[in-house]
Design a protein around this motif. Structure first.
Motif, mmCIF file in Angstrom:
data_model
loop_
_atom_site.group_PDB
_atom_site.id
_atom_site.type_symbol
_atom_site.label_atom_id
_atom_site.label_comp_id
_atom_site.label_asym_id
_atom_site.label_seq_id
_atom_site.Cartn_x
_atom_site.Cartn_y
_atom_site.Cartn_z
ATOM 1 N N UNK A 141 -0.142 -7.032 3.779
ATOM 2 C CA UNK A 141 -0.745 -5.799 3.264
ATOM 3 C C UNK A 141 -1.227 -4.919 4.406
ATOM 4 N N UNK A 142 -1.854 -5.539 5.413
ATOM 5 C CA UNK A 142 -2.341 -4.782 6.571
ATOM 6 C C UNK A 142 -1.198 -4.108 7.312
ATOM 7 N N UNK A 143 -0.080 -4.837 7.475
ATOM 8 C CA UNK A 143 1.076 -4.264 8.170
ATOM 9 C C UNK A 143 1.709 -3.155 7.337
ATOM 10 N N UNK A 144 1.736 -3.308 6.013
ATOM 11 C CA UNK A 144 2.243 -2.240 5.143
ATOM 12 C C UNK A 144 1.414 -0.971 5.317
ATOM 13 N N UNK A 145 0.097 -1.107 5.324
ATOM 14 C CA UNK A 145 -0.770 0.062 5.504
ATOM 15 C C UNK A 145 -0.548 0.681 6.883
#
Length: 258
Positions: A141-145
């Motif tokens: 999720x952090x990498x997607x953001x």
């Protein structure tokens, strides 16, 4: 604190203060991604039954696509705010002060990055409430953001560069509208690459939107391909640095033309 850091701080504070006085803008611009997420998610949910699609549910597949495309759509018109400052004379006043041009550009980057990150998180949470799953957990999720922020900054920097060099609203609007559909459909935003026609699949490899999606999707999976993620993420980061540098340089060109 260096002059650049101080200038960036105050210019960012100015832009964020203006944004916080009108927070409805961030909420209203979420309408389009919500349509993509829930309308497309329901309309095409049986697509996953096609042989080779490779995703358990279309909603899970589409969330990264909606996050990235929202970042593209949100930031493509960043140049309109620059046009406002040009027309009001605000930008000219800043350019004759000791504030560095890079501080002015940095402030815009930070504002767009924070706005994009906030909206990306909202879309991810709404997708989860609707039934999407993120096997990659918090890391994915952090990498997607982060990917959404980088592609957003790329588009914002290009939009600001166009505003500074062309200084015409119709040109900015026309070019962005013309590019939005190719950026969307020459990527894996809404359809897996395995089911694309060969020429679209090949074209998508040169599309920065696909770089962001490939980085995000593999890290969200239960078996991430970190080599692919690093490759696409590095390419996206390099493009971000190049476009921000171009936006900073365009301030010099704009100032010389005054």
């Amino acid at each position: 604190m260096t002059a650049l850091a101080a200038g960036t701080w105050w210019m960012t504070h100015r832009r964020l203060s203006a944004l916080l006085r009108n927070p409805a803008v961030l909420v209203m611009t979420l309408a389009q991604p919500m349509i993509w997420l829930f309308l497309f998610g329901q309309l095409f949910k049986k697509v996953v039954e096609l042989p080779g699609f490779g995703a358990p549910s279309y909603l899970t597949y589409i969330v990264p696509g909606v996050v990235i495309m929202n970042a593209v759509s949100l930031n493509s018109f960043a140049g309109m705010a620059t046009m406002d400052e040009i027309e009001r004379g605000t930008l000219n006043r800043f350019l004759v002060t000791p504030v560095r041009r890079s501080a002015i550009a940095n402030a815009g980057v930070i504002e767009q990055a924070l706005s994009t990150a906030f909206q990306s998180l909202v879309i991810i949470l709404l997708g989860r409430l609707a039934g999407a799953h993120y096997p990659g957990g918090l890391t994915g999720i952090t990498i997607l953001i982060a990917a959404s922020v980088l592609i957003g900054v790329v588009l914002a920097a290009l939009s600001n560069t166009l505003a500074l060099l062309v200084r015409d609203r119709n040109t900015i609007i026309g070019l962005n509208v013309m590019l939005l559909l190719p950026l969307t459909f020459l990527s894996s935003a809404f359809m897996t690459k395995d089911l694309m026609p060969p020429w679209i699949r090949h074209a998508s490899t040169a599309n920065p939107v696909s770089w962001a999606l490939d980085t995000a999707r593999t890290t969200l999976s239960d078996d991430p391909d970190w080599t692919s993620a690093a490759l696409h993420g590095t390419a996206l980061l390099a493009l971000t640095i190049a476009t921000v540098s171009l936006a900073i340089f365009s301030f010099r060109t704009y100032q010389k033309s005054q």
